[in-house]
Structures are given as structure tokens and as C-alpha cells.
Design a protein around this motif. Structure first.
Motif: not given
Length: 432
Positions: A93-97, A146-148, A176-177, A204-207
Motif C-alpha cells: 500500500a501507499h498510505y502516505d498518498l 511504502h513511505v517516501r 512501513t517500507v 520495517t523494511a528498506a525499499g
């Protein structure tokens, strides 16, 4: 498929009684639920685990709690008419967007909309929380967004998501990625620093997306080093259209396997699926964004389903929602069952495999143990109004969600018709 329960020869005893720290007392009984194989069962939950499963009525009354005759006996929920399944998970997902799609333009003659202003941390946290609760209401008790990071925003987006994650404790697990845009050269100095800060802060992860960096191989090298230092998984965006570049990517990620995920891989072609299968890399597709189901090829013609190609290569794909009403998909819903429906309706996977893509395959991407409706397994469950998996995917609106042994969400949908129809069909106004 992993929706089977205990054999019908009687209850299977699991872990002993344990206090449930999240409510409903130490015991929760789900009574009269239908499993995907058609059996009607009772499911007893103790703490955050399934304790026993038996044919309906086979578990007897709820046991009394310590404390004498005035003690309560836990909670019993009648699930007659519901299908009980392992809870789905949101794998991408892309919850920051989320909820950031441009509003509709004003009608002719109406005043112009005010200019947008920079988003506050509180507003971003609110939208992330709303997005996570939206997905939870559909059944996803575990979610990965995923988070920018980097650039003018620094770690602000990640901090907002981590604040939301804390607020959601006990309701859903939110991972969170951290996603930097650039990691190489002078331009990537900020991204390199922010990535390591993000992983220390709690990501949580690197992306990220290596294809956006002038040096994709260097990008992956930096990412692998940072993930190795933090002992965390990697979850990357890639289209996967260049098999040579994909092979190099898989080789560069070898030190971190099996904790490596790629998605959405919407341009993947031969020999990509076989290459990823040999490398032991997990794949997440995004059917609600038109990825992996052939929708991209319209109107010139549907291309072969990438999900089917992955399955033929021996990869059990996971599926995620991707966008929730943002610029990439203004109509995104964050409903895992919709993702499974699209995979099944498009012929990419059969019903069981389609649901598994949003359930246990998605949980595997998140590094979580599988769920079966059997004693000893995590009490992560979704009850959907319906009598079959096909019916649930086609239109199961009423849902009950269990996370860590606790009912965390309930949605009831009631269908009503006009009087003339109700008179002709008095029994057709059932809930859905």
C-alpha cells in the motif's frame, strides 16, 4: 489452500487457556461458522491463538473463568450464515498518498477551489490512520505501506506513519517500507543518510525503485548494505521488463534472500518468472491498479496474465491494493477481497489461489506465520456473509474481523427493496 479447519472427528485441543490482553475475556467462541470446505464448525479462541475447532455444538459451553460463580465466561458470537477464513493482509500500500487524489473541479460559475497548502503532520497522520482502518474494515489485520523519505520532506512522512502505527496497536499490525528516490552519487547523499535514519527510527523494511536512480546497480548495493546493517527485509518496486537488468537485480539481492520482495513486476516477460523462481524472490502484484491481469493492454488487446505466468513458474504470488484514492488510482478501495476477485474473475488464478494471494501469501511477504482455521494457529480471522468463497469474493459486504483473538471491526450491510418488490419477494431482503 489454507482455509481448511480441523478434521470432523472431534475438537483438536491447542494451547491451554491464556488471558486475552486485548479484551473479550480470555475466551472467544465463534459459533456456527462455515469453512471454505463446507463444514459448519465452532471455533474457540484463547488469547491470540485458536484453541479448538469442532463441528457446531461440539465444544460445549464456554468455560467459567477463575473467580467463583460471579465470573464471566467470555464471549460467544453467532456466525450462522458467515464464511470463516484466515484474515487477509495488505501486502503493498501507499498510505502516505491515500486520499490525495485531486478533487473534482467546481461546476461552471462556482468559485474556484482554494489553493492547496502544505500538508501538516497531523493531517497526514489522520489520512494514514483512515487508510489503515479502511483496509482493516475489509479484513486486513496486517498491512505494509511504502513511505517516501528524503528530499524536502525529510522523514516527516515516515514519522506520521509511525505515529499512526502506534495509535493502531491492538487493532492492526502496520509495517512501513522506507522509500528513498536517489541513493547514488552526490544527489543521493541525502537519500543514503535518510535511509539509515529511517531504519533506526523504526521502518520495517528498506525499499525504493532502482530504475529511478541514474545508477540502478549502485542503488541496490546501497540498499543491500543498509538492510544488512539493520537486519531488515527489502521490498522493491520494479517493472521487471528487462530480463538482463532483472537478473542483475536478483543477483545483487542474493545476500538478503529469502527476505526479498519485488512488485508490481507488471512488465515482466520471459524468462523473468523462471528467473525469480530460481532466485527465491517473492512477488506482489497489484490487480486493482491493473497490474498483472492483462488490463494494461486495452484497448489493443489483452496480454497474457503475468500472475498465471508466475504460477506456472512455481511462484505463488501475493496481491496488494497499491493505491487508495490517490493520483495513481482515484477509485482505489484497499479491499483485499476485491484484489482476489479481480485475480479470479480475470482467470489469472482459481478461487482458492486468488484468496491465498491476499491471505497467507501476503502474510509471508510481511514475514508473518501462516493462518489456518485449526488449533494452535494465530487467531487472525475474517468472517464474511456468504456460503462459499465464490460468494464472498463476489459480494460479501457484511464482515467481522478478528485480530490477536479480539473482534476489532464489524460491518453490517442490510439490503432493502421498495414495497412492491418486497410484497412479491418477501424473503429476499436478506443482509449481504
Amino acid at each position: 489452500m489454507t482455509t481448511d479447519g480441523a478434521p470432523a472427528d472431534g475438537p483438536h485441543q491447542g494451547p491451554g487457556p491464556a488471558a486475552n490482553p486485548l479484551g473479550h475475556g480470555p475466551v472467544l467462541l465463534l459459533a456456527g461458522a462455515r469453512l471454505a470446505d463446507g463444514r459448519i464448525v465452532d471455533v474457540r479462541i484463547s488469547g491470540d491463538r485458536i484453541q479448538a475447532v469442532a463441528a457446531a455444538g461440539g465444544l460445549g459451553p464456554l468455560p467459567a473463568l477463575p473467580g467463583g460463580p460471579t465470573a464471566t465466561t467470555g464471549a460467544r458470537i453467532d456466525l450462522t450464515g458467515y464464511l470463516l477464513l484466515p484474515a487477509p493482509a495488505e501486502a503493498h500500500a501507499h498510505y502516505d498518498l491515500a486520499f490525495s487524489a485531486a478533487p473534482a473541479p467546481p461546476p461552471p460559475g462556482a468559485p474556484a477551489l482554494p489553493a492547496t497548502t502544505p500538508q501538516s503532520a497531523a493531517e497526514l497522520t489522520r489520512r494514514v490512520t483512515e487508510a489503515a482502518l479502511t483496509s482493516l474494515g475489509y479484513g486486513a489485520t496486517a498491512q505494509r505501506t511504502h513511505v517516501r523519505i528524503g528530499g524536502a520532506g525529510g522523514l516527516g512522512r515516515l514519522e506520521a506513519v509511525l505515529t499512526a502505527r502506534q495509535a493502531l496497536r491492538g487493532l492492526a499490525e502496520l509495517q512501513t517500507v522506507a522509500v528513498p528516490r536517489l541513493l547514488t552519487g552526490l544527489a543521493g547523499a541525502d537519500g543514503r543518510a535518510r535511509l539509515r535514519e529511517a531504519l533506526k527510527l523504526g521502518a520495517t523494511a528498506a525499499g525504493g525503485c532502482p530504475e529511478l536512480d541514474p545508477d540502478p546497480a549502485g542503488y541496490v548495493q546501497v540498499l543491500v548494505e543498509a538492510a544488512g546493517e539493520a537486519d531488515c527485509p527489502v521490498d522493491l518496486h520494479t517493472q521487471g521488463g528487462d530480463p538482463v537488468a532483472l537478473g542483475r537485480l536478483a543477483a545483487a539481492l542474493a545476500p538478503l534472500r529469502p527476505r526479498v520482495t519485488l512488485g508490481p513486476c507488471s512488465a515482466l516477460g520471459a524468462p523473468g518468472p523462471a528467473l525469480l523462481a530460481d532466485a527465491g524472490i517473492r512477488v506482489v502484484c497489484l490487480p486493482q491498479n491493473g497490474c498483472c491481469t492483462g488490463i494494461e493492454g486495452r484497448p489493443t488487446g489483452l496480454r497474457p496474465s503475468l500472475v498465471a505466468e508466475l504460477a506456472k513458474a512455481g511462484i505463488a504470488p501475493a496481491a496488494g491494493s497499491g493505491s487508495l484514492r490517490d493520483a495513481a488510482n482515484p477509485a482505489g478501495r484497499a479491499d483485499p477481497l476485491e484484489a482476489a476477485y479481480l485475480l479470479a474473475a480475470g482467470g489469472a488464478l482459481d478461487l482458492e489461489a486468488a484468496y491465498d494471494a491476499v491471505a497467507n501469501q501476503a502474510r509471508a511477504v510481511l514475514g508473518l506465520p501462516p493462518v489456518r482455521i485449526d488449533a494452535g494457529f494465530p487467531a487472525e480471522l475474517l468472517a464474511v456473509r456468504g456460503d462459499s468463497l465464490a460468494g464472498a469474493l463476489a459480494g460479501g459486504h457484511s464482515r467481522l474481523v478478528v485480530h490477536s483473538g479480539r473482534v476489532v471491526s464489524r460491518t453490517s450491510a442490510v439490503r432493502e427493496f421498495a414495497d412492491t418488490v418486497a410484497l412479491a419477494l418477501p424473503r429476499q431482503g436478506a443482509s449481504g
